[in-house]
Design an enzyme around this catalytic site. Structure first.
Site, PDB file in Angstrom:
ATOM      1  N   ASP A  46       5.876  -3.127 -25.559  1.00 26.57           N
ATOM      2  CA  ASP A  46       6.448  -4.473 -25.526  1.00 26.57           C
ATOM      3  C   ASP A  46       5.731  -5.375 -26.533  1.00 26.57           C
ATOM      4  O   ASP A  46       6.066  -6.544 -26.686  1.00 26.57           O
ATOM      5  CB  ASP A  46       6.472  -5.063 -24.107  1.00 26.57           C
ATOM      6  CG  ASP A  46       5.101  -5.153 -23.477  1.00 26.57           C
ATOM      7  OD1 ASP A  46       4.112  -4.774 -24.114  1.00 26.57           O
ATOM      8  OD2 ASP A  46       5.013  -5.623 -22.318  1.00 26.57           O
ATOM      9  N   ASP A  85       7.434   1.109 -22.607  1.00 30.57           N
ATOM     10  CA  ASP A  85       6.746   0.119 -21.778  1.00 30.57           C
ATOM     11  C   ASP A  85       7.732  -0.515 -20.809  1.00 30.57           C
ATOM     12  O   ASP A  85       8.814  -0.948 -21.242  1.00 30.57           O
ATOM     13  CB  ASP A  85       6.244  -1.022 -22.687  1.00 30.57           C
ATOM     14  CG  ASP A  85       4.740  -1.084 -22.779  1.00 30.57           C
ATOM     15  OD1 ASP A  85       4.057  -0.461 -21.950  1.00 30.57           O
ATOM     16  OD2 ASP A  85       4.253  -1.767 -23.707  1.00 30.57           O
ATOM     17  N   GLU A 117       1.512  -1.710 -16.681  1.00 30.94           N
ATOM     18  CA  GLU A 117       0.200  -2.344 -16.822  1.00 30.94           C
ATOM     19  C   GLU A 117      -0.403  -2.664 -15.462  1.00 30.94           C
ATOM     20  O   GLU A 117       0.295  -3.103 -14.541  1.00 30.94           O
ATOM     21  CB  GLU A 117       0.340  -3.637 -17.638  1.00 30.94           C
ATOM     22  CG  GLU A 117       0.758  -3.380 -19.073  1.00 30.94           C
ATOM     23  CD  GLU A 117       0.731  -4.643 -19.930  1.00 30.94           C
ATOM     24  OE1 GLU A 117       0.288  -5.712 -19.453  1.00 30.94           O
ATOM     25  OE2 GLU A 117       1.170  -4.550 -21.089  1.00 30.94           O
ATOM     26  N   GLU A 185      -7.560  -0.432 -22.711  1.00 30.92           N
ATOM     27  CA  GLU A 185      -7.488  -1.406 -23.805  1.00 30.92           C
ATOM     28  C   GLU A 185      -8.658  -2.384 -23.752  1.00 30.92           C
ATOM     29  O   GLU A 185      -8.929  -3.003 -22.710  1.00 30.92           O
ATOM     30  CB  GLU A 185      -6.154  -2.179 -23.755  1.00 30.92           C
ATOM     31  CG  GLU A 185      -6.060  -3.232 -24.868  1.00 30.92           C
ATOM     32  CD  GLU A 185      -4.653  -3.708 -25.192  1.00 30.92           C
ATOM     33  OE1 GLU A 185      -3.675  -3.162 -24.641  1.00 30.92           O
ATOM     34  OE2 GLU A 185      -4.549  -4.636 -26.023  1.00 30.92           O
TER      35      GLU A 185
HETATM   36  O1  KIV Z   1       2.758  -2.885 -26.167  1.00 35.42           O
HETATM   37  C1  KIV Z   1       2.039  -2.070 -26.785  1.00 35.42           C
HETATM   38  O2  KIV Z   1       2.229  -1.789 -27.967  1.00 35.42           O
HETATM   39  C2  KIV Z   1       0.936  -1.464 -26.044  1.00 35.42           C
HETATM   40  C3  KIV Z   1      -0.089  -0.681 -26.810  1.00 35.42           C
HETATM   41  C4  KIV Z   1      -0.819  -1.511 -27.762  1.00 35.42           C
HETATM   42  C5  KIV Z   1      -0.983   0.096 -25.918  1.00 35.42           C
HETATM   43  O3  KIV Z   1       0.866  -1.606 -24.853  1.00 35.42           O
END
Ligand code: KIV
Length: 281
Positions: A46, A85, A117, A185
């Protein structure tokens, strides 16, 4: 084409110590480049809210947009494993909406897994529900951008002993709930090493040092396309923004000068007709 990767491939890579290469992509052309470079996991993050849509964070991205981008990325892939995501709009609402979003990711977007997440009880219940119904889930702990307002900005997480223990506990709970891997992260390198040693599922680091089982970067960052914001831990493997600006400037000058297109016929040949690729089912 080489055999397509599956979640079993990543479990095997953890055992053998082969690092898992993960990159974000948002369209078919970039997906083809990732595929050609031998990337293992392509994540439709995202982060597209920031690098594609120009928002200051990932919160405005909708489920329809995620599914659309995942579907177009899937057309460029063969061997690489595709993860979508789950956007902010779907997860906190309810188990039903998050489950429906995950189903759309696989059924409409052609994703092979979803990423969520955090490790709240709601997320853990979701991970367990999805993974027991055949939907692989990648977890994400440490800095979780969908909680940016609660974290007070994009900050390193897990810096104190207590905070580090909480991140470790979150990662453990995600593994217990059935996640097949977990993104770490922006956490201290030593903490990432400890978590990687403690889990039997692979860890994929971003700003978490070299001891994770794999690494992930936002493609626009690593290619140097993103000039507005770039986290400190990113290594730019190319300066594509410079190259693109130069090429666009050359094109603009030639159009204005009347030197492009050339007057002779050689420059004016049409390319051979292309047959469109059939849609993936
Ligand atoms: O949204 C994204 O690109 C991510 C990565 C940076 C892990 O969650």
């Amino acid at each position: 084409m080489k055999d397509a990767l599956t979640i079993r491939s990543f479990a095997e890579m953890k055992k053998t110590g082969r690092k898992i290469v993960t990159v974000t992509a948002y369209d078919a052309t970039f997906a083809q480049l990732c595929e050609a470079a031998g990337v293992d996991i392509v994540l439709v993050g995202d982060s597209l809210g920031m690098v594609i849509q120009g928002h200051p964070n990932t919160l405005p991205v909708t489920l329809d947009q995620m599914v659309y981008h995942t579907r177009i990325v899937s057309r460029g892939l063969g061997r690489a494993f595709l993860v979508m995501d789950l956007p902010f709009h779907s997860v906190p609402v309810s188990m039903e909406s998050a489950t429906a979003a995950a189903i759309r990711a696989l059924a409409e977007g052609n994703a092979q897994a979803v990423k969520v997440e955090g490790a709240t009880s709601h997320v853990l219940q979701l991970v367990s529900h999805l993974s027991s119904h055949g939907i692989p889930v990648m977890g994400h702990v440490g800095l979780i951008p969908q909680s940016i307002h609660q974290m007070g900005g994009f900050r390193i997480q897990g810096k104190t002993r207590e905070a580090g223990a909480r991140v470790l506990e979150d990662a453990r709970r995600l593994e217990e709930a059935g996640a097949f891997s977990v993104v770490l992260e922006a956490i201290p390198h030593a903490l990432a090493a400890e978590i990687t040693g403690a889990l039997s599922i692979p860890t994929i680091g971003i700003g978490a040092g070299p001891h994770c089982d794999g690494q992930v970067l936002v493609s626009y960052d690593l290619l140097g396309l993103n000039e507005t914001y770039c986290p400190r831990f990113v290594k730019k493997y190319a300066q594509l923004a410079e190259i693109a600006k130069q090429a666009l400037g050359d094109y603009a000058s030639e159009v204005r000068e009347g030197t492009f297109p050339p007057a002779d016929e050689r420059g004016g040949k049409l390319p051979p007709a292309q047959t469109p690729k059939p849609e993936k089912p």
